[in-house]
Design an enzyme around this catalytic site. Structure first.
Site, short mmCIF file in Angstrom:
data_model
loop_
_atom_site.label_atom_id
_atom_site.label_comp_id
_atom_site.label_asym_id
_atom_site.label_seq_id
_atom_site.Cartn_x
_atom_site.Cartn_y
_atom_site.Cartn_z
N LYS A 44 0.97 -1.29 0.06
CA LYS A 44 0.24 0.32 0.01
C LYS A 44 1.15 1.01 0.00
O LYS A 44 0.68 2.72 0.33
CB LYS A 44 -1.16 0.24 1.03
N LYS A 46 2.69 2.20 2.55
CA LYS A 46 2.75 2.76 3.28
C LYS A 46 3.84 2.69 4.06
O LYS A 46 4.11 1.45 4.32
CB LYS A 46 1.45 2.37 4.80
N1 C2G Z 1 -10.12 7.19 8.82
C1 C2G Z 1 -11.12 7.73 9.44
N2 C2G Z 1 -11.27 8.83 9.29
C2 C2G Z 1 -9.56 9.56 9.58
C3 C2G Z 1 -8.83 8.52 9.18
C4 C2G Z 1 -8.74 7.31 8.77
O1 C2G Z 1 -12.92 7.58 9.40
N3 C2G Z 1 -9.69 10.85 9.82
C5 C2G Z 1 -10.57 5.66 8.03
C6 C2G Z 1 -9.75 5.11 7.51
O2 C2G Z 1 -11.67 5.89 6.58
C7 C2G Z 1 -10.23 3.68 7.65
C8 C2G Z 1 -9.44 3.61 9.17
O3 C2G Z 1 -10.40 4.55 9.51
O4 C2G Z 1 -11.75 3.02 7.21
C9 C2G Z 1 -8.80 2.86 8.90
O5 C2G Z 1 -7.42 4.05 7.85
P1 C2G Z 1 -6.09 3.82 7.84
O6 C2G Z 1 -5.93 2.57 8.67
O7 C2G Z 1 -6.15 4.16 6.88
O8 C2G Z 1 -6.36 2.66 6.75
P2 C2G Z 1 -6.31 2.40 5.06
O9 C2G Z 1 -4.70 2.50 4.65
O10 C2G Z 1 -7.32 2.85 4.36
O11 C2G Z 1 -6.27 0.51 4.99
O12 C2G Z 1 -8.11 -2.97 2.78
C10 C2G Z 1 -8.40 -1.47 3.20
C11 C2G Z 1 -7.04 -1.25 3.50
O13 C2G Z 1 -6.48 -2.11 4.84
C12 C2G Z 1 -7.69 -0.13 4.45
#
Ligand code: C2G
Length: 141
Positions: A44, A46
């Protein structure tokens, strides 16, 4: 028992993560968090500050989270939903539409993200503060 599932990296846990976990849990009786492994984070593009094990430990301590399992790849969601007999799939709306293929297997819900907070913003803010401190001391970049 109504089972809910959600996915993410959940690095440097913040209010946005807690808000989505709470709202996801409120949609059912049991919440499974599928946590991106360090290897999948690389896919990803990340780089999490905390290791998978530390992120799993932290998530497991949250009252809204009932189970944490690893996310290895993009392709495992249908199998996760079927194997765990999941009723509801939840993600933040930055993913809106991306996982609609799961509608054949469970309810798909995209919830509004929490504005003004992200792991990236935290890292950037800390970097800026550190640079400002260095400049105040005349240490430069
Ligand atoms: N999130 C949120 N508000 C934020 C930051 C994050 O609601 N200010 C939510 C994201 O939309 C996601 C969850 O928190 O639903 C986790 O965010 P991340 O850890 O950034 O996950 P991500 O990289 O989006 O991984 O297969 C799907 C991926 O693994 C998603």
């Amino acid at each position: 028992m109504k089972k809910v599932i959600t996915y993410g990296t959940f690095d440097l846990l913040h209010a946005g993560h807690i808000n989505i976990l709470r709202r996801a849990r409120e949609l059912g009786d049991y919440l499974i968090v599928v946590l991106s492994t360090d290897e999948f984070n690389a896919v990803k593009n990340k780089r999490a500050y905390y290791s998978y094990e530390d992120r799993r430990l932290i998530l497991s301590a949250i009252r809204y989270v009932d189970e944490v399992i690893p996310e290895y790849n993009w392709e495992q969601k249908i199998d996760d939903v079927v194997r765990n007999q999941v009723d509801v799939f939840v993600m933040g709306d930055d993913w809106k539409g991306k996982f609609d293929f799961l509608k054949d297997y469970c309810e798909v819900v995209y919830l509004p993200r929490t504005e003004g907070i992200s792991t990236t913003k935290i890292k950037e803010d800390l970097y800026q503060k550190d640079m400002a401190k260095k400049e105040d001391k005349g240490e430069g970049a």
